[in-house]
Each structure stands twice: as C-alpha cells, then as structure tokens.
Design a protein around this motif. Structure first.
Motif, PDB file in Angstrom:
ATOM      1  N   LEU A   6       0.823  -1.212   0.000  1.00 21.09           N
ATOM      2  CA  LEU A   6       0.000   0.000   0.000  1.00 21.09           C
ATOM      3  C   LEU A   6       0.859   1.265   0.000  1.00 21.09           C
ATOM      4  CD1 LEU A   6      -2.735  -1.149   2.542  1.00 21.09           C
ATOM      5  CD2 LEU A   6      -2.956  -0.971   0.058  1.00 21.09           C
ATOM      6  N   GLU A   7       2.041   1.196   0.615  1.00 23.26           N
ATOM      7  CA  GLU A   7       2.963   2.331   0.576  1.00 23.26           C
ATOM      8  C   GLU A   7       3.440   2.580  -0.846  1.00 23.26           C
ATOM      9  OE1 GLU A   7       5.710   3.445   4.198  1.00 23.26           O
ATOM     10  OE2 GLU A   7       5.819   1.283   3.851  1.00 23.26           O
ATOM     11  N   THR A   8       3.732   1.508  -1.572  1.00 21.31           N
ATOM     12  CA  THR A   8       4.174   1.634  -2.962  1.00 21.31           C
ATOM     13  C   THR A   8       3.112   2.309  -3.803  1.00 21.31           C
ATOM     14  OG1 THR A   8       5.508  -0.380  -2.758  1.00 21.31           O
ATOM     15  CG2 THR A   8       4.965   0.346  -4.982  1.00 21.31           C
ATOM     16  N   GLU A   9       1.854   2.060  -3.481  1.00 24.57           N
ATOM     17  CA  GLU A   9       0.736   2.667  -4.211  1.00 24.57           C
ATOM     18  C   GLU A   9       0.373   4.036  -3.659  1.00 24.57           C
ATOM     19  OE1 GLU A   9      -2.243  -0.319  -3.628  1.00 24.57           O
ATOM     20  OE2 GLU A   9      -1.367  -1.699  -5.102  1.00 24.57           O
ATOM     21  N   GLN A  55      -0.836   5.733   8.275  1.00 22.64           N
ATOM     22  CA  GLN A  55      -1.841   6.765   8.030  1.00 22.64           C
ATOM     23  C   GLN A  55      -2.318   6.701   6.599  1.00 22.64           C
ATOM     24  OE1 GLN A  55      -0.705  11.040   8.079  1.00 22.64           O
ATOM     25  NE2 GLN A  55      -2.246  11.253   9.687  1.00 22.64           N
ATOM     26  N   VAL A  56      -3.630   6.799   6.412  1.00 24.84           N
ATOM     27  CA  VAL A  56      -4.222   6.755   5.077  1.00 24.84           C
ATOM     28  C   VAL A  56      -3.901   8.044   4.332  1.00 24.84           C
ATOM     29  CG1 VAL A  56      -6.372   6.550   3.752  1.00 24.84           C
ATOM     30  CG2 VAL A  56      -6.087   5.262   5.883  1.00 24.84           C
ATOM     31  N   MET A  57      -3.552   7.912   3.065  1.00 28.35           N
ATOM     32  CA  MET A  57      -3.234   9.073   2.248  1.00 28.35           C
ATOM     33  C   MET A  57      -4.196   9.171   1.069  1.00 28.35           C
ATOM     34  SD  MET A  57       0.920   8.924   2.190  1.00 28.35           S
ATOM     35  CE  MET A  57       1.005  10.553   1.454  1.00 28.35           C
ATOM     36  N   LYS A  58      -4.333  10.356   0.543  1.00 33.02           N
ATOM     37  CA  LYS A  58      -5.154  10.546  -0.641  1.00 33.02           C
ATOM     38  C   LYS A  58      -4.453   9.901  -1.828  1.00 33.02           C
ATOM     39  CE  LYS A  58      -7.380  14.117  -3.469  1.00 33.02           C
ATOM     40  NZ  LYS A  58      -7.585  15.573  -3.670  1.00 33.02           N
ATOM     41  N   PRO A  59      -5.165   9.069  -2.616  1.00 41.58           N
ATOM     42  CA  PRO A  59      -4.527   8.407  -3.766  1.00 41.58           C
ATOM     43  C   PRO A  59      -3.813   9.413  -4.664  1.00 41.58           C
ATOM     44  CG  PRO A  59      -6.701   7.502  -3.399  1.00 41.58           C
ATOM     45  CD  PRO A  59      -6.569   8.672  -2.455  1.00 41.58           C
ATOM     46  N   ASP A  60      -2.597   9.077  -5.054  1.00 46.40           N
ATOM     47  CA  ASP A  60      -1.746   9.967  -5.831  1.00 46.40           C
ATOM     48  C   ASP A  60      -1.700   9.510  -7.283  1.00 46.40           C
ATOM     49  OD1 ASP A  60       0.140  11.655  -6.833  1.00 46.40           O
ATOM     50  OD2 ASP A  60       1.648  11.252  -5.299  1.00 46.40           O
ATOM     51  N   LEU A  61      -2.186  10.375  -8.179  1.00 43.06           N
ATOM     52  CA  LEU A  61      -2.208  10.022  -9.601  1.00 43.06           C
ATOM     53  C   LEU A  61      -0.816   9.912 -10.203  1.00 43.06           C
ATOM     54  CD1 LEU A  61      -5.207  12.174 -10.841  1.00 43.06           C
ATOM     55  CD2 LEU A  61      -5.045   9.695 -10.942  1.00 43.06           C
ATOM     56  N   SER A  62       0.185  10.464  -9.517  1.00 40.87           N
ATOM     57  CA  SER A  62       1.545  10.397 -10.054  1.00 40.87           C
ATOM     58  C   SER A  62       2.037   8.957 -10.152  1.00 40.87           C
ATOM     59  CB  SER A  62       2.507  11.221  -9.196  1.00 40.87           C
ATOM     60  OG  SER A  62       2.648  10.649  -7.912  1.00 40.87           O
ATOM     61  N   VAL A  63       1.477   8.079  -9.310  1.00 42.42           N
ATOM     62  CA  VAL A  63       1.856   6.662  -9.376  1.00 42.42           C
ATOM     63  C   VAL A  63       1.441   6.081 -10.716  1.00 42.42           C
ATOM     64  CG1 VAL A  63       1.549   4.385  -8.350  1.00 42.42           C
ATOM     65  CG2 VAL A  63       1.677   6.395  -6.884  1.00 42.42           C
ATOM     66  N   ALA A  64       0.179   6.343 -11.095  1.00 42.62           N
ATOM     67  CA  ALA A  64      -0.309   5.863 -12.390  1.00 42.62           C
ATOM     68  C   ALA A  64       0.475   6.514 -13.517  1.00 42.62           C
ATOM     69  CB  ALA A  64      -1.802   6.176 -12.537  1.00 42.62           C
ATOM     70  N   ALA A  67      -4.504  13.949 -16.055  1.00 41.54           N
ATOM     71  CA  ALA A  67      -3.574  13.946 -14.934  1.00 41.54           C
ATOM     72  C   ALA A  67      -2.488  12.892 -15.100  1.00 41.54           C
ATOM     73  CB  ALA A  67      -4.338  13.708 -13.631  1.00 41.54           C
ATOM     74  N   VAL A  68      -2.859  11.756 -15.687  1.00 42.16           N
ATOM     75  CA  VAL A  68      -1.891  10.675 -15.887  1.00 42.16           C
ATOM     76  C   VAL A  68      -0.787  11.109 -16.841  1.00 42.16           C
ATOM     77  CG1 VAL A  68      -1.607   8.404 -16.966  1.00 42.16           C
ATOM     78  CG2 VAL A  68      -3.403   8.758 -15.283  1.00 42.16           C
ATOM     79  N   LEU A  69      -1.134  11.955 -17.805  1.00 40.37           N
ATOM     80  CA  LEU A  69      -0.131  12.436 -18.755  1.00 40.37           C
ATOM     81  C   LEU A  69       0.636  13.651 -18.218  1.00 40.37           C
ATOM     82  CD1 LEU A  69      -2.129  12.195 -22.121  1.00 40.37           C
ATOM     83  CD2 LEU A  69      -0.309  10.685 -21.333  1.00 40.37           C
ATOM     84  N   ALA A  70       0.298  14.070 -17.007  1.00 38.83           N
ATOM     85  CA  ALA A  70       0.855  15.311 -16.476  1.00 38.83           C
ATOM     86  C   ALA A  70       2.374  15.309 -16.431  1.00 38.83           C
ATOM     87  CB  ALA A  70       0.290  15.580 -15.076  1.00 38.83           C
ATOM     88  N   ASP A  71       2.959  14.241 -15.879  1.00 38.46           N
ATOM     89  CA  ASP A  71       4.417  14.201 -15.743  1.00 38.46           C
ATOM     90  C   ASP A  71       5.102  14.281 -17.096  1.00 38.46           C
ATOM     91  OD1 ASP A  71       4.154  14.026 -13.068  1.00 38.46           O
ATOM     92  OD2 ASP A  71       4.719  11.925 -12.885  1.00 38.46           O
ATOM     93  N   ILE A  72       4.551  13.573 -18.080  1.00 41.48           N
ATOM     94  CA  ILE A  72       5.138  13.561 -19.419  1.00 41.48           C
ATOM     95  C   ILE A  72       5.059  14.953 -20.038  1.00 41.48           C
ATOM     96  CG2 ILE A  72       4.939  12.628 -21.759  1.00 41.48           C
ATOM     97  CD1 ILE A  72       3.751  10.101 -20.463  1.00 41.48           C
ATOM     98  N   VAL A  73       3.874  15.530 -19.974  1.00 39.54           N
ATOM     99  CA  VAL A  73       3.656  16.839 -20.586  1.00 39.54           C
ATOM    100  C   VAL A  73       4.489  17.911 -19.882  1.00 39.54           C
ATOM    101  CG1 VAL A  73       1.954  18.634 -21.070  1.00 39.54           C
ATOM    102  CG2 VAL A  73       1.336  16.232 -21.353  1.00 39.54           C
ATOM    103  N   ALA A  74       4.467  17.889 -18.548  1.00 34.91           N
ATOM    104  CA  ALA A  74       5.204  18.909 -17.790  1.00 34.91           C
ATOM    105  C   ALA A  74       6.703  18.810 -18.040  1.00 34.91           C
ATOM    106  CB  ALA A  74       4.897  18.767 -16.303  1.00 34.91           C
TER     107      ALA A  74
END
Length: 262
Positions: A63-66, A80-89, A183-190
């Motif tokens: 779950l930490e990896t995700e 502690q529960v975290m808000k899902p991070d789209l950067s993983v995807a 959002a998934v394409l964010a890292d690539i585009v940025a």
C-alpha cells in the motif's frame, strides 16, 4: 489416440499480504478509510486478520508503494491513510509508453484529440469558480511576463503556468475519466514543456509571443463563460496546433520519451 485439449493453466494463489492489502485498498476506495485517518495498531490488525507481523508489514509495503498509506516507524509510529496519488499511475503509464518507443508527437496527438473536446465540455459545464481559476492563472502569467527581463518570463515559471491552464481545462470539463487521463499524462507533458521551453528561450524571444498566448487564453475564457461550446472547441484546437510549432523545435517532434526522461 485423440489429444486432450488443455483447458487449465497454472494460476498463482495470491499471498496473504496481497489479500490484506486488497481489503484495505477496497476500504480506502470506498471511503471507509479516509485520508488522514490512522489505521489501528499493528497488534490489533494482526489479530483481526489472523496474521503475523511480517505478513502485515508486507501488506503495508504494498500500500505504501501505491501511496495509499504512509507508515511511520517508532514508538509513535503507525500507518496513516493518504489521498490516492495520480503520479503513481503517471509513472507506470510513462514507463509503458517509453517501452513502446512512443514519441513526444504521439503524446501531443492524444492531447489534441481530448483537450479541445474538454474545452467544449467546460463551456457546457463551467462554474463561476472555473472561470475565476482560469482568470487567476492568466493573471499569474501576466505577472510572470512583467517580472521577466525585457518582458520575457522565466522559462520554468512560464512552462508551469501554461501547463496549469491546460490542466484546468481538463480537470474542470465535468468528465472524471478525461480528468484522470489528463492527470496521468501530467508528468510527461510537464517534463516536455520544461525541456522545450528552456531550449526555445535560448534563442531571441520577443514579448509579442507571450502576449499572444495570453490573449488566446483570454479568448477561451470568454468563449467558456459565454457557453459557446463549438467556439471553445475550435479555438482550443487551433491554439494547440499553433503552440505545437513552438513546442517542437529542431525536430524534437519525433523525440522518443525515453530520451526525454533519461
């Protein structure tokens, strides 16, 4: 002798840790476990699931990896529960695209299909907050230009703000699937924008180009505010076609993603 057809295949049974992680993941997705909430102590979870500490901690690592939980060690530690991070995807999608030999142009082509449609939907579904946020982004772009030497903004600041405007168009269109796709394409585009803008800024620049971009953004805002769906879509498609000429200098259009991230 008639050969028998092979109807089965070897199926790996999931590990206990994977089953525990799946159960917790399900609770997070359903909102039963909310971001910021601390999970029960390890001893309680071990008893609840009937597992050993190493098995439970293996589930935590999954779950930490995700980025679904954050584990702090020590006497005051806990999960502690975290808000899902789209950067993983985004990282995984980016990796897959690199393995496929995908080019920058291929990614931009996908954006050319989806973003103008998002602009149309934004004009249909816009709220006053959407309009205000778009205008706030344009105001920051103006400030960046004004603060730059000879009215030429800092390249990284300009890249980040222009990408934010595009991101708002995607995120506020009213379709969650398209918003996540963007959002998934964010890292690539940025990453590409920073690289491309930095290279293009090494040449002589004039304030005219930046003012022209700002006026184009302002026009989209007016079309969106007026609810002109067709006009917003056509304008944004035209804007992206023109922008591509500046974003892909010196044959960068066919640059593989693997080169961009190496």
């Amino acid at each position: 002798m008639v050969a028998q057809a092979q109807v089965g295949r070897v199926v790996r049974a999931p590990k206990t840790a994977e089953l525990i992680a799946a159960d917790m993941r399900r609770q997070i997705v359903r909102g039963e476990l909310k971001p910021g909430e601390t999970l029960p102590p390890e001893t309680q979870l071990m008893e609840q699931y009937g597992v050993s500490r190493p098995t439970l901690r293996e589930a935590f690592r999954i779950l930490e990896t995700e980025t679904l939980i954050s584990v702090r060690r020590g006497s005051r530690g806990g999960a502690q529960v975290m808000k899902p991070d789209l950067s993983v995807a985004a990282r995984y999608v980016g990796l897959l695209l690199q393995l496929e030999g995908t080019t920058i142009d291929d990614v931009y082509e996908a954006r050319m299909v989806s973003e103008p449609v998002c602009a149309r939907m934004l004009a249909r579904n816009r709220t006053q907050k959407d309009i205000d946020d778009l205008r706030a982004c344009v105001d920051e772009l103006r400030e960046a230009v004004a603060a730059g030497e000879h009215s030429v903004p800092d390249p990284i600041k300009w890249a980040d703000l222009t990408y934010r405007f595009h991101e708002l168009v995607m995120q506020r269109c009213g379709n969650k699937t398209l918003a996540v796709q963007g959002a998934v394409l964010a890292d690539i585009v940025a990453t590409h924008l920073r690289s491309s803008v930095s290279q293009s800024f090494t040449r002589a620049e004039t304030p005219r180009r930046f003012q022209k971009t700002i006026r184009s953004y302002e026009k989209l805002i007016k079309l969106v505010e007026a609810g002109d769906e067709e006009g917003a879509e056509q304008h944004w498609r035209s804007h992206m076609e023109i922008a591509a000429k500046h974003l892909f200098p010196q044959g960068q259009k066919n640059q593989p993603l693997v080169d961009l991230f190496s």
